[in-house]
Design an enzyme around this catalytic site. Structure first.
Site, PDB file in Angstrom:
ATOM      1  N   ASP A   1      -1.399  -8.259   1.225  1.00 33.04           N
ATOM      2  CA  ASP A   1       0.151  -8.237   0.393  1.00 33.04           C
ATOM      3  C   ASP A   1       0.322  -9.658   0.111  1.00 33.04           C
ATOM      4  O   ASP A   1       0.615  -9.956  -1.233  1.00 33.04           O
ATOM      5  CB  ASP A   1       0.978  -7.633   1.093  1.00 33.04           C
ATOM      6  CG  ASP A   1       0.830  -5.915   1.099  1.00 33.04           C
ATOM      7  OD1 ASP A   1      -0.083  -5.379   0.559  1.00 33.04           O
ATOM      8  OD2 ASP A   1       1.877  -5.297   1.740  1.00 33.04           O
TER       9      ASP A   1
ATOM     10  N   GLY B   1       0.705  -1.106   0.011  1.00 33.43           N
ATOM     11  CA  GLY B   1       0.072   0.051  -0.017  1.00 33.43           C
ATOM     12  C   GLY B   1       0.925   1.109  -0.083  1.00 33.43           C
ATOM     13  O   GLY B   1       1.863   1.384   0.598  1.00 33.43           O
ATOM     14  N   SER B   2       0.321   2.441  -0.565  1.00 36.46           N
ATOM     15  CA  SER B   2       1.081   3.639  -0.535  1.00 36.46           C
ATOM     16  C   SER B   2       0.864   4.109   0.899  1.00 36.46           C
ATOM     17  O   SER B   2       0.114   3.790   1.757  1.00 36.46           O
ATOM     18  CB  SER B   2       0.431   4.546  -1.684  1.00 36.46           C
ATOM     19  OG  SER B   2       1.036   3.810  -2.910  1.00 36.46           O
ATOM     20  N   GLY B   3       1.634   5.479   0.935  1.00 34.32           N
ATOM     21  CA  GLY B   3       1.466   6.146   2.399  1.00 34.32           C
ATOM     22  C   GLY B   3       2.575   5.752   3.120  1.00 34.32           C
ATOM     23  O   GLY B   3       2.730   6.310   4.492  1.00 34.32           O
ATOM     24  N   HIS B   4       3.528   4.993   2.696  1.00 32.96           N
ATOM     25  CA  HIS B   4       4.903   4.599   3.414  1.00 32.96           C
ATOM     26  C   HIS B   4       6.079   5.165   2.854  1.00 32.96           C
ATOM     27  O   HIS B   4       7.211   4.697   3.115  1.00 32.96           O
ATOM     28  CB  HIS B   4       4.864   3.226   3.644  1.00 32.96           C
ATOM     29  CG  HIS B   4       3.582   2.404   4.329  1.00 32.96           C
ATOM     30  ND1 HIS B   4       3.298   2.648   5.262  1.00 32.96           N
ATOM     31  CD2 HIS B   4       3.037   1.484   3.683  1.00 32.96           C
ATOM     32  CE1 HIS B   4       2.061   1.823   5.544  1.00 32.96           C
ATOM     33  NE2 HIS B   4       1.921   1.071   4.561  1.00 32.96           N
TER      34      HIS B   4
ATOM     35  N   HIS C   1       0.183   1.236   9.664  1.00 28.76           N
ATOM     36  CA  HIS C   1      -1.170   1.788   9.307  1.00 28.76           C
ATOM     37  C   HIS C   1      -2.000   2.423  10.519  1.00 28.76           C
ATOM     38  O   HIS C   1      -3.134   2.600  10.353  1.00 28.76           O
ATOM     39  CB  HIS C   1      -2.005   0.857   8.527  1.00 28.76           C
ATOM     40  CG  HIS C   1      -1.176  -0.024   7.613  1.00 28.76           C
ATOM     41  ND1 HIS C   1      -0.565  -1.125   7.982  1.00 28.76           N
ATOM     42  CD2 HIS C   1      -0.921   0.323   6.286  1.00 28.76           C
ATOM     43  CE1 HIS C   1       0.101  -1.737   6.746  1.00 28.76           C
ATOM     44  NE2 HIS C   1      -0.227  -0.714   5.586  1.00 28.76           N
TER      45      HIS C   1
ATOM     46  N   LYS D   1       5.840  -7.785   2.652  1.00 30.36           N
ATOM     47  CA  LYS D   1       5.647  -7.399   4.123  1.00 30.36           C
ATOM     48  C   LYS D   1       4.446  -8.207   4.415  1.00 30.36           C
ATOM     49  O   LYS D   1       3.167  -8.443   3.837  1.00 30.36           O
ATOM     50  CB  LYS D   1       5.370  -5.985   4.200  1.00 30.36           C
ATOM     51  CG  LYS D   1       6.443  -5.100   3.804  1.00 30.36           C
ATOM     52  CD  LYS D   1       6.369  -3.515   4.299  1.00 30.36           C
ATOM     53  CE  LYS D   1       4.899  -2.976   4.038  1.00 30.36           C
ATOM     54  NZ  LYS D   1       4.827  -2.689   2.379  1.00 30.36           N
TER      55      LYS D   1
END
Lengths: 327, 327
Positions: free
Chosen positions: B110, B54-57, B213, B105
């Site tokens: 995922d 996921g994005s945001g990392h 998250h 991860k």
């Protein structure tokens, strides 16, 4: 105030100690008075670059100490100028016999204390004043902000390549003249010793033209879409810089500490689109948190019109805690 | 919600576009489906490393694409797994004939999607699952967090040096087994599509053991001095890792996006003091925002016990947007 700290009085010492410990292959911490120098300094025969200023802007300046950039940095307390004593000791320690160049952001306290240090310094020295912030109309009051990084990198490249003190000074003055910045804040920063935000700002507001200590900007506005913010910031820079068509530029999108990279790259994209039609060609880029304001959410754009020599010095190898390439 | 954005729907596309535009000397953006690949991929004869999530990392994972690290990264929407289609396309594009290694991860989505991609992939492939977060007692539920960076860098160094798929896989599994992380949050992150903080937290509270998250941690606690926080985090890691005395370690102090560098270096200093007496010798360090959680204030510690070969691959040249040295 929510910060990782033990006590307000120890923040600077502990964060500096951690910084140097994490980068002990590059820098050395001195205390009494406090400064950070490049490991192995002085570099014989090289002009020595010394900068400094209040803390809270990390990685500026100590993060830029190392091969190809600064020889020493003098950190003051948070948002407080370092003392002439710090600057003097740092200069003496890193002077390799070819003179010392002080790089100073245009804030009253920094200017006064660096002037005092320069007057007291017995050997050859010169000073570059950086004042890239277009938020203030009065040029004498213009603050030195993220453009300082560009001046330090390019002059650092020249010094490393063997340029003389006069050449480094002239180059730095030119780079400053070709560099403009403009910032915007979404939140205030909180100075640890104060314990509450420097300014109040509504959930739907932004501070356009904010300084890197949370100084008031041009105006308080309603929070706008990223593209509108970028357009305003680019317009302010372009109006002031008046670039000739076809000019090659470095674009730096700098975060203020509380804004994540995802938003910074989005703002970079918006800045690039806003630059369409200005005739400026972006040939170098940097995006990240480099000249921060503690935990402030916000960002600044910096545009530097660089000639071929300046681009060469920008590209030249650099090996510091915060900038590292080509070596 | 205060974020630099135009609309929630466009955040990922615009930030990715800006990211790749700022680093076009290193990476290429593909759309339909979306992935980022190393410029010049495939590298013939080299094992190809493909990661994603996921994005945001950011900068994880796309910021680690380049020489000596990943060959491709597949970004999902914010905090949402990428699809098997993205992974499959990315793998096919960067496979240089020596097989593809997926680095995943340990999050249900995922894992499921990478498994599907691996099953569908016609050529040689293997998967490394990263699960370094000690906040969860149940090992099967352990999340992959900042330690992922360590796995990606060391295996990337091995792949660049010509290690086979089996060798890269075995090395990555070992590095993961020797790596543990623990995080703490001072504030929540705000997912753009949700528009409000993921969790409520008081002005005097912290979330110990938080996930990247904003997942619930071990416990909600009163905000403590940095040294107490560091002691807790180091203790959690050491209890689980059970290092032999004299072990050489990499210490990563990672910011979650909203915490400035000044606080991270202070926490690095606290971590180093907390490690005194554990017998662990810190021989490599990294401090900064590498595996973030949008705008969350907080940080994590990662400790990796590395043997000489792993240290060599950690030190090996890397040339990516977010990590760059030795070249």
């Amino acid at each position: 105030m929510k910060k990782f700290m033990n006590s307000v009085d120890d923040i600077l010492d502990e964060s500096l100690r951690g910084f140097v410990l994490a980068h002990e292959d590059l820098v050395v911490l001195h205390t009494g008075p406090t400064y950070v120098s490049r490991l192995g300094a002085p570099a014989r025969g090289k002009v020595a670059l010394v900068s400094g200023g209040g803390s809270g802007h990390e990685p500026l300046h100590a993060g830029f100490v190392g091969y190809g950039m600064l020889d020493a940095a003098c950190p003051g307390q948070v948002f407080t100028s370092p003392t002439p004593g710090q600057m003097l000791e740092a200069a003496q320690a890193v002077d390799g016999g070819s003179g010392v160049l002080f790089i100073v952001k245009n804030f009253a306290g920094d200017v006064m204390n660096f002037e005092m240090a320069a007057e007291m310094y017995a050997s050859e020295q010169a000073t570059i004043l950086v004042n890239d912030d277009v938020a203030t109309d009065d040029e004498s009051l213009r603050r030195g902000v993220a453009g300082t990084l560009v001046v330090e990198k390019i002059v650092g490249g020249a010094a490393q390549a063997g340029a003389s003190l006069a050449e480094c000074h002239a180059l730095g003055v030119q780079v400053n003249q070709r560099t403009r910045s403009m910032g915007v804040a979404l939140t205030s920063c909180t100075v640890p010793a104060v314990g509450k935000p420097t300014f109040d700002i509504g959930e739907d507001e932004m501070e356009m033209g904010v300084g890197i200590h949370g100084e008031k900007g041009r105006r308080r506005e309603k929070l706008a879409p990223a593209d509108d913010i970028a357009r305003q910031m680019v317009a302010a820079i372009i109006e002031d810089l008046k670039p000739a068509s076809g000019g090659q530029a470095l674009l730096l999108v700098n975060g203020f500490g509380g804004t994540p990279l995802m938003e910074l790259t989005l703002m970079y994209d918006a800045a690039r689109r806003s630059l369409g039609g200005t005739g400026v060609e972006v040939v170098r880029s940097l995006v990240g948190n480099y000249v921060t304001s503690l935990d402030m959410a916000g960002c600044s754009f910096t545009l530097s019109l660089l000639d071929d020599e300046m681009l060469r010095y920008w590209d030249a190898p650099v090996h510091t805690p915060a900038l590292r390439w080509g070596r």
